[in-house]
Design an enzyme around this catalytic site. Sequence first.
Site, PDB file in Angstrom:
ATOM      1  N   GLU A  91       0.833  -1.197   0.000  1.00 33.67           N
ATOM      2  CA  GLU A  91       0.000   0.000   0.000  1.00 33.67           C
ATOM      3  C   GLU A  91       0.872   1.252   0.000  1.00 33.67           C
ATOM      4  O   GLU A  91       0.366   2.361   0.087  1.00 33.67           O
ATOM      5  CB  GLU A  91      -0.949   0.022   1.199  1.00 33.67           C
ATOM      6  CG  GLU A  91      -0.269   0.077   2.552  1.00 33.67           C
ATOM      7  CD  GLU A  91      -1.247   0.300   3.690  1.00 33.67           C
ATOM      8  OE1 GLU A  91      -1.528   1.466   4.004  1.00 33.67           O
ATOM      9  OE2 GLU A  91      -1.735  -0.698   4.257  1.00 33.67           O
ATOM     10  N   CYS A 125      -3.439  -3.474   4.207  1.00 39.08           N
ATOM     11  CA  CYS A 125      -2.526  -4.549   4.606  1.00 39.08           C
ATOM     12  C   CYS A 125      -2.867  -5.904   3.998  1.00 39.08           C
ATOM     13  O   CYS A 125      -2.155  -6.884   4.245  1.00 39.08           O
ATOM     14  CB  CYS A 125      -2.525  -4.667   6.129  1.00 39.08           C
ATOM     15  SG  CYS A 125      -2.130  -3.115   6.974  1.00 39.08           S
ATOM     16  N   HIS A 263      -2.605 -10.830  11.447  1.00 40.31           N
ATOM     17  CA  HIS A 263      -2.082  -9.535  11.033  1.00 40.31           C
ATOM     18  C   HIS A 263      -1.898  -8.712  12.305  1.00 40.31           C
ATOM     19  O   HIS A 263      -2.789  -8.659  13.156  1.00 40.31           O
ATOM     20  CB  HIS A 263      -3.059  -8.839  10.078  1.00 40.31           C
ATOM     21  CG  HIS A 263      -2.726  -7.396   9.870  1.00 40.31           C
ATOM     22  ND1 HIS A 263      -1.530  -6.989   9.330  1.00 40.31           N
ATOM     23  CD2 HIS A 263      -3.406  -6.255  10.168  1.00 40.31           C
ATOM     24  CE1 HIS A 263      -1.491  -5.673   9.286  1.00 40.31           C
ATOM     25  NE2 HIS A 263      -2.625  -5.198   9.788  1.00 40.31           N
TER      26      HIS A 263
END
Length: 498
Positions: A91, A125, A263
């Site tokens: 990103e 993400c 994550h």
Amino acid sequence: MSENGYTHRPTSVGILACELYIPSLYVEQSSLETYDNVSKGKYTIGLGQQRIAICSDHEDICSLCLTVLSRLLDQTGVHPQQIGRLDVGTETLVDKAKSIKTVLMQLFAENGNTAVEGVDNVNACYGGTAAIFNAIHWIESSYWDGRYAIVVMGDIAVYAKGNARPTGGAGACALLIGPNAPIVFEPGCRSTYMKHVYDFYKPNLSSPYPVVDGQLSVQCYTSALDACYTQYCTKAQMNNESHSNQSSVNEVNLSTFAGIVFHTPYVKLTQKSLSRLYLNDIIRGCSYIPSPLVEKYKGKIDLDSSMNDKELERDLIEKSREVYEQKTLPGLYFSQNMGNMYTPSVYYSLFSFLSSQTNDEQLYGRRILLFSYGSGLASSMYSMICRKVHDSRFTLAQIQKSVKQARHILDNERTELEPDLMDKLLLEREEKDHKAPFTPTQPSEVLKSGNMYLQSVDKNYRRFYEKFSGNNDTTDNETIQKLYTEYFQTRQTNDDTH
């Protein structure tokens, strides 16, 4: 014979090898607490973070990705001609049209290989996970030509000065994907939850900083986690039943997995997340949960209403602590010491967990559960199985060796900066973001031999990269700290003069 000329479909598709990038600079979170004049433990205990990785102006997202890709090819001995697909997840954008994948193609074109499928995958993400799924789908499709795929993912996570800055970080990894892998993506066991929401986003294209609604983001993460776990357990149970000749099959729950990784925007969130999955298992009445705990909560609480119940959260964290310490905590070493890496975060956790295991034999045949989340939002839960691979140069032991080398760099070859230097470095990064022409001016002593670095950006915004061939390995940390202090002092003097 299939359309691509192969008589057998590929099986056991997964990760064959990996390469991890460790930025050379870091700041101690305990020092940042003092510098920010916040209570002791706010970052180290409240967030669970120990250090935050920082990139110099010689490093951008392309240089990070070029480095891990170049090192992966060198370490595995795989020739660029043997790669048929390259997907990138990030990103951290340096161009609104040209993909980072096309920048990476310079490592293939010089070897005469321009037939490489794939481009960039962008959604906060989650982009790295999307890239992996695309690579797997290609290998399992009729378009596969027998070559390997590579997935490169990386980000430089920076935040404006304030309470979000300690949750930054940086990292990148390259994964070689193919059949007969030692770490296999379990077929049929994947769940997905996607929704339109503004919890974290980057609408200002002239700024490297995101707009963040922290409370909403945690709520979205938790809702996605609940939905994915419910869906995953249903699919995995059906998958087990379809592949079993037994009349009854063991239920799928947290006890099913050797490891459970998430994550990780910050470490403390993973402990809350594990306790949340534990609550899901309580509500389902799973057999491994102590009976008094099931009686206390089952039928008396629902997932939605419990979202903001802090007393319940504290109780569940304590009740699930043993599971967390066995199955999640071993996967957090990189995140604790590098910070949030965005797209590669969950994969650093996977590799941290694998490198922490001392007995490979106990891992073979075991599942590892992964939860990938990207704001906006996109999320998936899926499982991987460790295999003992025969007659192959790609083994679990080789992956663990590569990860341990990265951990050695993490522990022994980084330079600590004081928080005030980090602030100055990030301010300079903000001021020079998307500036052209541009030539990095920070101390080059931070560069490591063999790493790719940003050489310059010309007046037409074209970026040029070189492999560092010097030897800074003997430059001690104290010297680098001194050079950065002098660099910013000189810059301040020049600014005052002008």
